[in-house]
Each structure stands twice: as C-alpha cells, then as structure tokens.
Design a protein around this motif. Structure first.
Motif, PDB file in Angstrom:
ATOM      1  N   TRP A  88       0.827  -1.210   0.000  1.00 45.44           N
ATOM      2  CA  TRP A  88       0.000   0.000   0.000  1.00 45.44           C
ATOM      3  C   TRP A  88       0.860   1.259   0.000  1.00 45.44           C
ATOM      4  O   TRP A  88       0.614   2.199  -0.770  1.00 45.44           O
ATOM      5  CB  TRP A  88      -0.948   0.019   1.197  1.00 45.44           C
ATOM      6  CG  TRP A  88      -1.611   1.358   1.347  1.00 45.44           C
ATOM      7  CD1 TRP A  88      -1.217   2.388   2.141  1.00 45.44           C
ATOM      8  CD2 TRP A  88      -2.759   1.821   0.632  1.00 45.44           C
ATOM      9  NE1 TRP A  88      -2.055   3.470   1.986  1.00 45.44           N
ATOM     10  CE2 TRP A  88      -3.010   3.160   1.059  1.00 45.44           C
ATOM     11  CE3 TRP A  88      -3.605   1.251  -0.315  1.00 45.44           C
ATOM     12  CZ2 TRP A  88      -4.064   3.907   0.565  1.00 45.44           C
ATOM     13  CZ3 TRP A  88      -4.660   2.014  -0.806  1.00 45.44           C
ATOM     14  CH2 TRP A  88      -4.883   3.311  -0.370  1.00 45.44           C
TER      15      TRP A  88
ATOM     16  N   MET B 100      -2.862  -1.684  -6.482  1.00 48.79           N
ATOM     17  CA  MET B 100      -2.416  -2.674  -5.501  1.00 48.79           C
ATOM     18  C   MET B 100      -3.162  -3.972  -5.794  1.00 48.79           C
ATOM     19  O   MET B 100      -4.393  -4.010  -5.744  1.00 48.79           O
ATOM     20  CB  MET B 100      -2.715  -2.191  -4.081  1.00 48.79           C
ATOM     21  CG  MET B 100      -2.389  -3.214  -3.007  1.00 48.79           C
ATOM     22  SD  MET B 100      -2.748  -2.555  -1.353  1.00 48.79           S
ATOM     23  CE  MET B 100      -2.497  -4.030  -0.355  1.00 48.79           C
TER      24      MET B 100
ATOM     25  N   VAL C  48      -7.393  -0.834  -5.851  1.00 53.50           N
ATOM     26  CA  VAL C  48      -7.064  -2.020  -5.066  1.00 53.50           C
ATOM     27  C   VAL C  48      -7.914  -3.158  -5.608  1.00 53.50           C
ATOM     28  O   VAL C  48      -9.146  -3.082  -5.581  1.00 53.50           O
ATOM     29  CB  VAL C  48      -7.337  -1.818  -3.566  1.00 53.50           C
ATOM     30  CG1 VAL C  48      -7.034  -3.100  -2.793  1.00 53.50           C
ATOM     31  CG2 VAL C  48      -6.505  -0.661  -3.019  1.00 53.50           C
TER      32      VAL C  48
END
Length: 414
Positions: free
Chosen positions: A62, A74, A100
């Motif tokens: 992160w 990510m 993410v």
C-alpha cells in the motif's frame, strides 16, 4: 444493533514504518501495464499460503502504491492471504484514483487480542479510490461470535468490523464479496461521493451485529445491485446520513433497511434525503424501518422515500418506532427526533405478523407529512391451518398524513 459513532482513528499501534529508501525504490517491485503500475503483494513478501500473516506485506505494498506519482494498482492475486488488522492511509501522491484489486481470498486473523481498533481493514484520508472484488474477504467470524452477546446486549463489546472507510471521498467499491465478518461487513464514516455496487455481504441469520453496511456522517452515497444477508441490518444509517440512494438490493436474512437508532448521541447531525427503491426483502425481521431513542436531544429525519418494495414473509414490513430503547426498558421522556416528509409508495407482499404497519411516533414531536400510496400487504402466518385474517396497522402521534391508491391495511392515525 449496537451503533458506532463518528471516530477519528490515527496511526494504529504496530504499523510498519518504512524507510525513505523503500518508498523511492518502490518502482522496482511494480509492474507497469497500460500506463498503470501494478504493485503485487507477493512482490513485497506476501506468502499467500493461508498460514503466514501477510499484513506487513500488504502494508508495504500500500505505501509503495500510495506514494507512486502516476496510475497505480495494488493487486492481491489468487491465493489465500491471512492478515491481521491493517491500515491503508492517505493522502496518496497520484492525482488518479488508487485501485485495489482483490482476486484471491483474504482471511482475517481470529485472535481478538490483535485488534487494537474497531476494524480489520481501514481505508482513511483518501481522495480517489477504486476497490475491486473478484475474490473474497473472509472475516472468519464463526470462530469468535461465541464471545459476543450483541444479539441480546446493545451495550456489548463490539467485534471488529470488516472494512471501514473513514474520510474517504470519491470512491467506487464494486464486486466485493465479504463473508462471515466478525462485526459490520462495511462501515462508511465521514465520507463523500461513494458508490457501492454489485456487492455480496453474507453471514448467518444468528450472527451477532453483522450489519451489511453501516453508514454515518456521510453524503452522496449510492448502494446498488447488491445481495445482503446478515444477522443484523442489511443497511443501517445513523446520524448525519444525507443524500443516500439505495436501489436494487436483495435483503435477507437480516433486520431490514433501517434509519437509526437516531438520538443516541449528543449533538447529532440530521438525517435527510434517503431514497430506497426497487428492493426486495425476504424472511427479514423488519422491512423498512425508522427508529429513534427516547429522551434524546432534538434532531431531524426528513425527506425519506421507500418506493417499489417487495416484502416476502417479513415480520414487520413497515415500522416507525420512536419508543425504541435497546436496553429493553421504555422511558417516560419522549423522543425529540422530528420525523417528517416520509413516503411509502408501491409497497407490496406478505407479512408474517398480523400488524403489517406499525407507526409509533413521538408525543413531543409527532411525525408529520407521512404519505402512503399503493400499499398492499397481506397477513400470511408462518404455520398453516390458520383462518386467514386481514393485516392490521397501528399509527399514533402522526399528523398531516395523506393516502392515495390501494391501502391494505388501512392506516388510521390518532
């Protein structure tokens, strides 16, 4: 339901402090694709074997992605990743939303002593976030629910919630699957402009305090096209919820979609602009509900619409409860939360209790301008062999109401 009020988390104890060298060297572990750099948790040491705690690798990934000045993702790839509590904190360097993506299964540690805060995964102080599912967040709540008494004690010690968003603006959460969260699956607190779509939030009906989505002090929130079945509210909205649009949600099991409890805390912000449309409730304890605490300070809940709702065997399809007291003891001091401009439109289906509509408003500040249009709820007992009875309603301390179209059961307020 035990509610969480606004909180202001800082750095959690135990966050790994990375050196400047790691930040500057993050490009080496990133894989550039189509103008975006992918930061894979495995490149930062994650084992993905379901046995080793990978939280440090998640934290490192992160930080590297957040410090990247351009488009960044990510990536949690396929595999089984065991992690304890982790904080994903901004602000981030890029002007683009940080992505993410969860492709694998992420398991929560079951040792409750690891959870110093209220949550398992915390996103905070971020402007621009896209959280994409495809994999599963597994809170492993079945290992710890036995330690909770939240089903019978509203002042219980809450279990850690699954994912919390605090001061996150301009975000999209889509295709996220969360199963067996220890506490709330998702919590949205002090956020703006967030869309949650195509979610699957699942826990057993008897799991304690496992709300699907808990919302407070947030504005411009869209929740759509989702399946939520839990042991508490499918969606719960408390103080400061404004301009919330909930549509195409399938709820059940659970306690329905609730506004409240309101009036639980001092100086609460008003609730307004809530729209719930095209939703289906199946075998839930409640359908659409507004509840307020007795003896509270003044506040307001207004401009609320429940429209195009289907009830399938719901215990309390429509309920306004201004004598709600989670401690089980009714007080003599009335609620001071003013409820007004509420519409129930095109609501149909079956109730497993004869009283399909129950509106108990405050003596001090009666409900005002409640509108019923095309409501058709029939009483269908759970056990067979009963002579069919008509559904009934209760309505007290409500003024300025209006009715149009079908009215089953009839509502007479006094």
């Amino acid at each position: 339901m035990a509610e969480v009020r606004r909180s202001f988390p800082g750095f959690a104890l135990g966050i790994l402090i990375l050196s400047l060298a790691l930040v500057l060297g993050s490009e080496a572990a990133g894989l550039r694709r189509s103008g975006e750099t992918v930061f894979n948790v495995k490149a930062y040491g994650a084992k993905g074997d379901g046995r080793h705690d990978d939280w440090q690798a998640f934290q490192k990934t992160w930080i590297a992605a957040c410090h990247h000045p351009w488009k960044a993702k990510m990536l949690i790839p396929r595999g089984v990743f065991l992690i304890g509590p982790v904080i994903f904190q901004g602000p981030c360097a890029s002007p683009f939303p940080l992505v993410v993506q969860i492709q694998g299964t992420v398991l929560a540690q079951t040792d409750l002593s690891l959870y110093m805060g209220q949550e398992w995964i915390l996103f905070e102080y971020i402007n621009g976030l896209i959280l994409m599912g495809g994999g599963t967040l597994d809170g492993q709540g079945s290992e710890v629910w036995k330690y909770s008494d939240c089903n019978v004690n509203s002042n219980c010690q809450m279990m850690p919630m699954g994912v919390k968003f605090f001061r996150v603006d301009n975000a999209i959460i889509r295709k996220l699957s969360s199963v067996n969260s220890k506490g709330f699956h998702l919590a949205i607190n002090n956020c703006n402009n967030i869309t949650l779509t195509s979610l699957r939030l699942i826990a057993p009906a008897d799991s304690p305090n496992t709300d699907g989505i808990h919302l407070a002090n947030s504005n411009m929130i869209v929740i759509e096209k989702s399946e939520i079945g839990t042991g508490d509210d499918c969606i719960g909205m408390i103080e400061g919820a404004k301009n919330v649009n909930i549509t195409n949600v399938r709820c059940g099991p659970g306690h329905g979609i609730s506004i409240g409890s309101l009036g639980k805390f001092p100086d609460e912000e008003d609730v307004m602009g809530i729209t719930v449309t095209n939703c289906t409730f199946t075998a839930t304890d409640n359908g659409v509900r507004i509840k307020t605490i007795q003896g509270c300070q003044p506040s307001k809940a207004s401009k609320i619409t429940f429209e195009n709702i289907v009830m399938n065997g719901v215990r309390n399809p429509i309920i306004i409860d201004q004598e709600y007291n989670p401690r089980g003891k009714k007080l003599t001091v009335p609620s001071m939360v003013k409820i007004s401009d509420v519409t129930f439109k095109n609501i149909q289906g079956t109730s497993i209790s004869q009283e399909a509509i129950n509106m108990v408003c405050s003596k001090a500040v009666p409900c005002q301008n409640i509108h019923f249009e095309n409501v058709n709820l029939t009483f269908t007992p759970i056990l067979g062999g009963f002579k069919m009875l008509d559904a009934t309603s209760t309505c007290t301390n409500a003024v300025g109401n209006s009715f149009s179209g079908t009215q089953i059961p009839q509502v007479a307020c006094h």
